[in-house]
Design an enzyme around this catalytic site. Sequence first.
Site, PDB file in Angstrom:
ATOM      1  N   LYS A 172       0.826  -1.217   0.000  1.00  0.00           N
ATOM      2  CA  LYS A 172       0.000   0.000   0.000  1.00  0.00           C
ATOM      3  C   LYS A 172       0.856   1.261   0.000  1.00  0.00           C
ATOM      4  O   LYS A 172       0.555   2.229  -0.716  1.00  0.00           O
ATOM      5  CB  LYS A 172      -0.939  -0.009   1.214  1.00  0.00           C
ATOM      6  N   LYS A 241       0.545  12.101   4.927  1.00  0.00           N
ATOM      7  CA  LYS A 241       0.762  11.086   5.961  1.00  0.00           C
ATOM      8  C   LYS A 241       1.370   9.826   5.374  1.00  0.00           C
ATOM      9  O   LYS A 241       2.342   9.266   5.908  1.00  0.00           O
ATOM     10  CB  LYS A 241      -0.570  10.782   6.649  1.00  0.00           C
TER      11      LYS A 241
END
Length: 296
Positions: A172, A241
């Site tokens: 991811k 992030k």
Amino acid sequence: MEKPVVGFLGLGKMGLPMSLNLVRGGYEVYGYDVVQRSRDAFAQEGGKACESALDVVRAADVLCASLPGPAEVTQVFGELVSQEGRAGQLVIDFSTVSPQVNHRVAEALANRGIDYLGAPVSGGVERAVDGSLTVMVGGAKAAFDRAKPLLDLIGQNVFHISEDVGAGSVVKLVNNYFIGYYTLAVAEALTLAGEMGMDLEQLFSILSVSYGQSRIYERNWKLFISKDFYEPGFTTRLLIKDLHLAKDMAAAKGLDLPMTDVLIGMYEKAAARGYADLDMAAVYRYIQEVKNERQA
């Protein structure tokens, strides 16, 4: 075989449609989110809204979560579930965190007799709604097999990568590293094409059948830039992030990836100008803003 009771923590832009696909799949689903309107929307579509995360933990045989980041995942699983959960429960964590966080949480839950899968997803809100997400799963094969009927209601492409609970997070973060590159490239390339007098709709038609084509170009152009509409599917704040998580993952292996800092710097500048909570595609509008200031 009787279906397990499912809990779902985090009913935001991704978690809500994912949880409702489980409801539509015939599961009894208890859910909680800190935002009242999210709980209300969940209840209106057949979910059982709870007034606390603890209520969900106590109700569930299988506990799913889609949380904003490492701090929330650590708090919910490393603290609440590891203390209040019960042996035999299964946790499926769809949140995007680092593999190190996956490992720490899995260890804390294992001490309670709870299985854990790190299972981040890709595809955005539109694919969360229609149940066609890509799901990247790390964890024990037996736990994955137990989770598979639920995962099939959420994703069209479900991958068991390995028994390492952090394996899905590795994939991811690499995926979102690409996204960071592509989104900025789209913003800058379209700005250049516009300055050269190119019709951007025609450009998209041409590049869609050329090597410049990408899913991010298609997403950002069709859903956002062409409409000058940036209600977020995936915010600039969340992309920042994830880029920081990718940078930390590289640093843990002694890798220096110079472009990471360039990307983070650009997105942080856009965030400081008010784009943090708009969709990441709004970096195009930021590039336009900077261009106009320099031309003034």
